[in-house]
Design an enzyme around this catalytic site. Sequence first.
Site, PDB file in Angstrom:
ATOM      1  N   LYS A   1      -7.121   9.006  49.984  1.00 16.32           N
ATOM      2  CA  LYS A   1      -7.077   9.965  48.890  1.00 16.32           C
ATOM      3  C   LYS A   1      -6.042  11.120  49.140  1.00 16.32           C
ATOM      4  O   LYS A   1      -5.733  11.955  48.452  1.00 16.32           O
ATOM      5  CB  LYS A   1      -8.560  10.555  48.982  1.00 16.32           C
ATOM      6  CG  LYS A   1      -9.639   9.412  48.019  1.00 16.32           C
ATOM      7  CD  LYS A   1      -9.192   9.341  46.662  1.00 16.32           C
ATOM      8  CE  LYS A   1      -9.984   7.954  46.184  1.00 16.32           C
ATOM      9  NZ  LYS A   1      -9.392   7.643  44.508  1.00 16.32           N
TER      10      LYS A   1
ATOM     11  N   TYR B   1     -10.950   5.635  53.799  1.00 13.81           N
ATOM     12  CA  TYR B   1     -11.296   6.268  52.356  1.00 13.81           C
ATOM     13  C   TYR B   1     -10.535   7.701  52.207  1.00 13.81           C
ATOM     14  O   TYR B   1      -9.508   7.971  51.459  1.00 13.81           O
ATOM     15  CB  TYR B   1     -12.630   6.218  51.794  1.00 13.81           C
ATOM     16  CG  TYR B   1     -12.782   6.896  50.542  1.00 13.81           C
ATOM     17  CD1 TYR B   1     -12.120   6.414  49.465  1.00 13.81           C
ATOM     18  CD2 TYR B   1     -13.335   8.359  50.422  1.00 13.81           C
ATOM     19  CE1 TYR B   1     -12.486   6.987  48.192  1.00 13.81           C
ATOM     20  CE2 TYR B   1     -13.472   8.792  49.202  1.00 13.81           C
ATOM     21  CZ  TYR B   1     -13.038   8.191  47.942  1.00 13.81           C
ATOM     22  OH  TYR B   1     -13.291   8.837  46.840  1.00 13.81           O
TER      23      TYR B   1
HETATM   24  N1  NAP Z   1     -18.432   9.475  43.289  1.00 12.18           N
HETATM   25  C1  NAP Z   1     -17.715  10.363  43.959  1.00 12.18           C
HETATM   26  O1  NAP Z   1     -18.432  11.024  44.770  1.00 12.18           O
HETATM   27  C2  NAP Z   1     -16.184  10.367  44.079  1.00 12.18           C
HETATM   28  C3  NAP Z   1     -15.746  11.630  44.766  1.00 12.18           C
HETATM   29  C4  NAP Z   1     -14.360  11.850  44.536  1.00 12.18           C
HETATM   30  C5  NAP Z   1     -13.552  10.812  44.121  1.00 12.18           C
HETATM   31  N2  NAP Z   1     -13.956   9.707  43.580  1.00 12.18           N
HETATM   32  C6  NAP Z   1     -13.074   8.804  42.930  1.00 12.18           C
HETATM   33  O2  NAP Z   1     -13.347   8.542  41.750  1.00 12.18           O
HETATM   34  C7  NAP Z   1     -12.841   7.382  41.247  1.00 12.18           C
HETATM   35  C8  NAP Z   1     -14.056   6.586  40.320  1.00 12.18           C
HETATM   36  O3  NAP Z   1     -15.204   6.277  41.238  1.00 12.18           O
HETATM   37  P1  NAP Z   1     -16.651   6.615  40.719  1.00 12.18           P
HETATM   38  O4  NAP Z   1     -17.182   7.542  41.691  1.00 12.18           O
HETATM   39  O5  NAP Z   1     -16.845   6.648  39.192  1.00 12.18           O
HETATM   40  O6  NAP Z   1     -17.289   5.162  41.227  1.00 12.18           O
HETATM   41  P2  NAP Z   1     -17.957   3.881  40.494  1.00 12.18           P
HETATM   42  O7  NAP Z   1     -18.977   4.198  39.495  1.00 12.18           O
HETATM   43  O8  NAP Z   1     -18.062   2.833  41.706  1.00 12.18           O
HETATM   44  O9  NAP Z   1     -16.451   3.351  39.738  1.00 12.18           O
HETATM   45  C9  NAP Z   1     -15.607   2.812  40.335  1.00 12.18           C
HETATM   46  C10 NAP Z   1     -14.721   2.073  39.185  1.00 12.18           C
HETATM   47  O10 NAP Z   1     -13.580   1.328  39.980  1.00 12.18           O
HETATM   48  C11 NAP Z   1     -13.796  -0.186  39.529  1.00 12.18           C
HETATM   49  N3  NAP Z   1     -13.117  -1.112  40.555  1.00 12.18           N
HETATM   50  C12 NAP Z   1     -13.709  -1.064  41.972  1.00 12.18           C
HETATM   51  N4  NAP Z   1     -12.919  -1.893  42.502  1.00 12.18           N
HETATM   52  C13 NAP Z   1     -12.008  -2.232  41.765  1.00 12.18           C
HETATM   53  C14 NAP Z   1     -11.149  -3.503  41.912  1.00 12.18           C
HETATM   54  N5  NAP Z   1     -11.007  -4.336  43.022  1.00 12.18           N
HETATM   55  N6  NAP Z   1     -10.175  -3.972  40.743  1.00 12.18           N
HETATM   56  C15 NAP Z   1     -10.547  -3.041  39.748  1.00 12.18           C
HETATM   57  N7  NAP Z   1     -11.492  -2.310  39.231  1.00 12.18           N
HETATM   58  C16 NAP Z   1     -12.235  -1.920  40.420  1.00 12.18           C
HETATM   59  C17 NAP Z   1     -15.175  -0.280  39.189  1.00 12.18           C
HETATM   60  O11 NAP Z   1     -15.071  -1.620  38.331  1.00 12.18           O
HETATM   61  P3  NAP Z   1     -15.758  -2.960  38.435  1.00 12.18           P
HETATM   62  O12 NAP Z   1     -16.777  -2.800  39.786  1.00 12.18           O
HETATM   63  O13 NAP Z   1     -16.034  -3.452  37.320  1.00 12.18           O
HETATM   64  O14 NAP Z   1     -14.359  -3.667  39.247  1.00 12.18           O
HETATM   65  C18 NAP Z   1     -15.533   1.015  38.538  1.00 12.18           C
HETATM   66  O15 NAP Z   1     -15.220   1.022  37.259  1.00 12.18           O
HETATM   67  C19 NAP Z   1     -12.862   6.553  42.594  1.00 12.18           C
HETATM   68  O16 NAP Z   1     -11.160   6.615  42.726  1.00 12.18           O
HETATM   69  C20 NAP Z   1     -13.345   7.184  43.640  1.00 12.18           C
HETATM   70  O17 NAP Z   1     -12.458   7.522  44.889  1.00 12.18           O
HETATM   71  C21 NAP Z   1     -15.577   9.375  43.518  1.00 12.18           C
END
Ligand code: NAP
Length: 394
Positions: free
Chosen positions: A191, A187
């Site tokens: 990133k 992961y």
């Molecule tokens: N949370 C953290 O700690 C964190 C920190 C740094 C960066 N980020 C980044 O922020 C972004 C959003 O993550 P989040 O934290 O908001 O997590 P989240 O709540 O799990 O959201 C992830 C989103 O991606 C969609 N998704 C996942 N797999 C998919 C697929 N195969 N096809 C289409 N859509 C897909 C999910 O929708 P569905 O399940 O409906 O498909 C959901 O809308 C990610 O890129 C993550 O790497 C997160």
Amino acid sequence: MYSLEGLQGNLKHLPAWGVKQGVAYKTLNTMNAEAGKTALITGASSGIGQELAKLFAKDGYNLVMLSRDGEKLTQLALEFEEDYGIQTTVISKDLSQENVAQEVYDEVTSKGITVNVLVNDAGVSTYGKFATETDWEREKSMIHLNVLTLTHMTKLFLKDMVARDEGKILQLASLVSITPFPLQAVYAATKAYVYNFTQSLNNELEGTNVTMTALLPNGTETNFFREAGAPPLNVEKMLDDPAVVAKDGYDALMTGKRKVVPGGLKNKSFEVMAYVAPQETLASMMRHFNTPQDEQKQQEENKTPGWVLGLGIAAAVVAGVALVTAWNQADTLTKARYRYKGYRAKQKANGLLDDVKDALVDTWDTVKKQSVDTKESVADGWDTLKSKAKTATA
Ligand SMILES: NC(=O)c1ccc[n+]([C@@H]2O[C@H](COP(=O)([O-])OP(=O)(O)OC[C@H]3O[C@@H](n4cnc5c(N)ncnc54)[C@H](OP(=O)(O)O)[C@@H]3O)[C@@H](O)[C@H]2O)c1
């Protein structure tokens, strides 16, 4: 504006929707006659993406919302239409599949939608030791989603933005773009790719009116860790609010910043630390954050010298946060006093830098002198050898 099924005529706020060939179409009311700009957001069904979608909707952007969960997206789209009077299109697709970015692009353009803002938010992780615990199929699918689809989406929509000479792209990177992240190694590598890719493109986009922003959140309170299959982790004791992360990202995107670390000084100190601390130290510290909350034993095992230094740095970060808190609460007189102290400290630091410069110049001179001395002694030696050889052959 959009060629959508089940048009409701002029019945305001009475949309209908249906699912066809894996694509859920949200039907629009026709009251929003002025075509606003459009933002396409992947991962709009939850977490940071959902919060971003709300911010765009509030500002009157029409939305194209993407994720696998068409039903959830449609519910949200209905709310946004009702609350903000915007138009929405819902596309339900698995973005980890082959060629899916092209399908999205074709679908959006066939509806006559111009994407003014692209948000590549959808992303996942997998949790566990790479060698023995994680599943390759899940990792492959993650690389496809986090790297391949993001890159292809960028390629397709950026080309049009550059042709129009307008547009904005927000790329979801992470603070682990710039640090190792044991137990989520693949992961973190995806990133790192996103961040590096974005910064290179930013350079290529100079001279155009197209901007690209990398958003580097710290751990954020979303479905992310559970979706990755992780147990409750130490990092989850200090998660950021997704609404705050989204707002900082949104503001940076709107002002065309190349990157943003959301969440105030705590995370910015972390960023600085990531640039200066040794990689082993960062890895030890991140391993601790990524360790299950109930695994005391493993934490004991991780007490390597690097880990001790990591703790020291973490303490420095905490001290930084405490300083900022104190600063925010200080009265004007105290702030003036500290500004003066800061000024003195800066002068001292400048003096220190001058000393370092002098020391470097001295060292350089010594090295130069030594190399001249060495050259002279080699020449002397050579002359001695030559005269000895002459004597021997005479
Ligand atoms: N949370 C953290 O700690 C964190 C920190 C740094 C960066 N980020 C980044 O922020 C972004 C959003 O993550 P989040 O934290 O908001 O997590 P989240 O709540 O799990 O959201 C992830 C989103 O991606 C969609 N998704 C996942 N797999 C998919 C697929 N195969 N096809 C289409 N859509 C897909 C999910 O929708 P569905 O399940 O409906 O498909 C959901 O809308 C990610 O890129 C993550 O790497 C997160």
